[in-house]
Design an enzyme around this catalytic site. Structure first.
Site, PDB file in Angstrom:
ATOM      1  N   PHE A 149       0.950  -0.247   2.996  1.00 22.03           N
ATOM      2  CA  PHE A 149      -0.386   0.826   3.317  1.00 22.03           C
ATOM      3  C   PHE A 149      -0.463   1.139   4.540  1.00 22.03           C
ATOM      4  CE2 PHE A 149      -1.885  -3.468   3.060  1.00 22.03           C
ATOM      5  CZ  PHE A 149      -2.497  -3.546   4.406  1.00 22.03           C
ATOM      6  N   CYS A 150      -1.368   2.264   4.869  1.00 18.91           N
ATOM      7  CA  CYS A 150      -1.531   2.476   6.189  1.00 18.91           C
ATOM      8  C   CYS A 150      -0.288   3.038   6.655  1.00 18.91           C
ATOM      9  CB  CYS A 150      -2.465   1.478   7.264  1.00 18.91           C
ATOM     10  SG  CYS A 150      -3.118   2.339   8.441  1.00 18.91           S
ATOM     11  N   THR A 151       0.011   2.829   8.087  1.00 17.57           N
ATOM     12  CA  THR A 151       1.154   3.295   8.793  1.00 17.57           C
ATOM     13  C   THR A 151       2.243   2.177   8.197  1.00 17.57           C
ATOM     14  OG1 THR A 151       0.919   1.876  10.805  1.00 17.57           O
ATOM     15  CG2 THR A 151      -0.024   4.217  10.770  1.00 17.57           C
ATOM     16  N   GLY A 199      -3.057   4.338   1.133  1.00 17.55           N
ATOM     17  CA  GLY A 199      -3.632   4.972   2.115  1.00 17.55           C
ATOM     18  C   GLY A 199      -3.800   4.306   3.349  1.00 17.55           C
TER      19      GLY A 199
END
Length: 276
Positions: A149-151, A199
């Site tokens: 998730f995230c980057t 996300g």
């Protein structure tokens, strides 16, 4: 400006405080992962059949990216391995450090979950690092569930593990996923076969709860959510480009322009390396 600084300081202290409260308990359990008779403080012993979860940690990672999912999976009674190249303390973006519990070589070969959190600085540094990429590709090829998730989704994509899969990640960088063979889907959590992506930073908790349903069942995941009183009610809805609107979104992208260009460059290199 003062209001912005005060808000930023509050969030930093709040996150650091949460980490300080959570990490000693979780890390104590991880440090004794092979000693099933010795529980972490205030926790039940890790069961013999506990799922093995490896979480990639790296210098410059976002602390909340680790703390949120780590809390969920610790309550679920998983056997957690915080892995990195060596056991030197890992400095987060908030300034405090987290010690890896295992090196890449010490990490089990067969995992129930391989989880990749984010942090743009680390993503840029390691998405074409052969040691990191080889580790992810190897363990991910056998893991029952592969998640990011995230980057971290960008790093995972750079390993080739999202090639041909629906995926999501941090909103400002998802446009680079197709450069490495992934199909971006604009949802908070995306499940495609055994790949689970989510996300930005706060979506790490959502991601971990979905993982919990896969490792156990929905009732077990609901229990964790209740323990955490996870029922977000933000004072305003501004966490996605759709909610923030084009003007605020463009301003945010302007602030990220230089760093995002570095991510794009590394994504193109990764795509070439992967033959995409």
């Amino acid at each position: 400006m003062d209001e912005m600084l005060n808000r930023r300081s509050f969030l930093s202290f709040a996150t650091a405080g949460a980490a300080a409260a959570t990490l000693p308990v979780a890390l104590s359990g991880m440090a004794h992962a092979e000693d099933k008779t010795r529980p972490a403080p205030h926790m039940m012993p890790i069961p013999a059949d506990a799922p093995n979860v490896a979480i990639l940690i790296h210098p410059g990672m976002v602390a909340l990216d680790l703390v949120g999912p780590l809390t969920v999976l610790t309550i679920l009674r998983c056997r957690i391995f915080l892995v990195w190249k060596d056991k030197s303390p890992i400095a987060t973006e908030l300034g405090f450090s987290v010690p890896p519990t295992h090196t890449f070589n010490e990490c089990p070969n067969d995992l129930d979950v391989l989880l990749v959190p984010g942090g743009t600085i680390g993503t840029i540094a390691y998405m074409n690092d052969p040691v990191v990429i080889d580790f992810l590709a190897d363990r991910g090829s056998r893991a029952k569930w592969v998640s990011a998730f995230c980057t971290g989704s960008i790093t995972l994509a750079a390993s080739g593990l999202l090639n041909g899969y629906d995926a999501t990640g941090y909103w400002a960088l998802t446009r680079f996923l197709p450069l490495m063979g992934a199909r971006h889907v604009d949802q908070r959590v995306v499940v495609d076969r055994n790949r689970i992506t989510a996300g930005g930073t706060t979506a790490g908790i959502d991601c971990a709860l979905v993982i919990a349903t896969k490792l156990k069942d929905e009732e077990a995941a609901r229990r964790v959510a209740l323990i955490l009183e996870y029922s977000p009610q933000p004072p305003f809805h501004n966490g996605t480009p759709a909610e923030a609107g084009p003007e605020r979104t463009q301003k945010a992208l302007e602030h990220r322009k230089g760093r995002d260009a570095e991510v794009e460059r590394e994504a193109m290199l990764a795509g070439q390396r992967l033959g995409i």
